[in-house]
Enzyme design. Structure first.
Site, PDB file in Angstrom:
ATOM      1  CG  MET A   1      42.545  30.751  38.990  1.00 53.25           C
ATOM      2  SD  MET A   1      41.377  30.241  40.281  1.00 53.25           S
ATOM      3  CE  MET A   1      39.955  30.984  39.588  1.00 53.25           C
TER       4      MET A   1
ATOM      5  CG  ASP B   1      42.773  35.599  49.586  1.00 54.32           C
ATOM      6  OD1 ASP B   1      42.211  34.907  50.463  1.00 54.32           O
ATOM      7  OD2 ASP B   1      42.099  35.921  48.624  1.00 54.32           O
TER       8      ASP B   1
ATOM      9  CE  LYS C   1      40.219  28.195  50.529  1.00 52.74           C
ATOM     10  NZ  LYS C   1      40.154  29.440  51.238  1.00 52.74           N
TER      11      LYS C   1
ATOM     12  CB  ILE D   1      35.592  38.280  39.864  1.00 52.50           C
ATOM     13  CG1 ILE D   1      34.618  39.224  39.427  1.00 52.50           C
ATOM     14  CG2 ILE D   1      36.002  37.452  38.659  1.00 52.50           C
ATOM     15  CD1 ILE D   1      35.274  40.443  38.703  1.00 52.50           C
TER      16      ILE D   1
ATOM     17  N   PRO E   1      44.596  43.350  41.825  1.00 54.05           N
ATOM     18  CG  PRO E   1      45.568  44.130  39.841  1.00 54.05           C
ATOM     19  CD  PRO E   1      44.438  44.453  40.862  1.00 54.05           C
TER      20      PRO E   1
ATOM     21  CB  THR F   1      38.837  41.934  38.270  1.00 57.05           C
ATOM     22  OG1 THR F   1      38.806  40.620  38.325  1.00 57.05           O
ATOM     23  CG2 THR F   1      38.349  42.685  37.091  1.00 57.05           C
TER      24      THR F   1
ATOM     25  N   GLY G   1      42.275  40.769  43.755  1.00 55.90           N
ATOM     26  CA  GLY G   1      41.393  41.057  42.685  1.00 55.90           C
ATOM     27  C   GLY G   1      40.159  41.743  43.307  1.00 55.90           C
TER      28      GLY G   1
END
Length: 240
Positions: free
Chosen positions: A172, A35, A57, A93, A12, A118, A89
């Site tokens: 999210m 990312d 993203k 997932i 995370p 995660t 994460g």
């Protein structure tokens, strides 16, 4: 010569939550496609000679298309390079892992998946609560609050999501949780259901708040943060 792709889960955000295997792959990589949430101090472990390519993203920001990211993976691997695809994460997932695996398989490029922490596990640890309990929380379920269109996904299993004896984690869900909460209340979940609102889990910006299901929809629109938002609800969210 065909290269190799390692899908590395970065956790995370806290670099100390990286696995030993993840660090070894970063140190050996010749190219790293990362990312946004996997940047910063995590990349301090990267091979200093590796190509670093940001492909993250983020909602509401210009982002590379998934086809472009998959093509980059294939192109780098075809040069014979050891490529790390660094995902936030746990890669498996809600990380669009399947699309990238499909592209690699179509190009006959070998790969491996290295699991990681995660955000749900990190949030529970930060709040000092378990996510399961033998008698009152025997089921743990993860859902995304964000469909491909940005709306709340349709065809949700509301009976399962409104189960008061489950721990439910919504990834999210900042923009769509109000609609989900409305559905949960309509399916009998109490507005007093304990809810945990976690932002920036495991980072210096971490914030953990305990609220109720009925209050959270009014709070979320006022929440000013660029950090990822995780929502956890169920009896265990009320633990001190």
């Amino acid at each position: 010569m065909t290269g190799f792709v390692s899908f590395v889960s970065s956790g995370p955000g806290d670099p100390e939550l990286l696995t030993v295997k993840a660090v070894k792959r970063l140190e050996a990589a010749e190219a790293i496609l990362f990312d946004d949430l996997s940047s910063g101090p995590i990349l301090d472990h990267a091979n200093k000679d590796a190509d670093l390519v940001g492909v993250g993203k983020r909602a509401g920001r210009p982002s590379p298309k998934q086809d472009h990211v998959s093509r980059l993976l294939v192109d780098y691997a075809k040069t014979g390079a050891h490529v790390v695809r660094l995902k936030s994460g746990d890669a498996g997932i809600f990380g669009r892992l399947e699309e990238e695996i499909t592209a690699l398989r179509a190009a006959d490029i070998p790969f491996e998946i290295i699991p990681g922490v995660t955000a749900a596990s990190a949030a529970g640890a930060a709040a000092c609560i378990p996510l399961t309990r033998r008698l009152t929380a025997r089921r743990l379920q993860y859902i995304t609050g964000h469909s491909a269109t940005g709306a709340l996904p349709e065809q949700l299993n509301m009976a399962a999501l409104a189960d008061p004896e489950a721990t439910t984690v919504v990834y999210m869900g900042k923009r769509t949780f109000a609609k989900l909460a409305e559905k949960l209340l309509a399916h009998g979940l109490s507005p007093d259901t304990p809810t945990l609102l976690a932002t920036g889990v495991s980072t210096p910006d971490q914030d953990i708040r305990r609220e109720s299901l009925g209050m959270l929809p009014d709070l979320l629109p006022k929440l000013e943060t660029k950090a990822p938002v995780l929502i956890l609800y169920g009896a265990l969210a009320d633990e001190a």
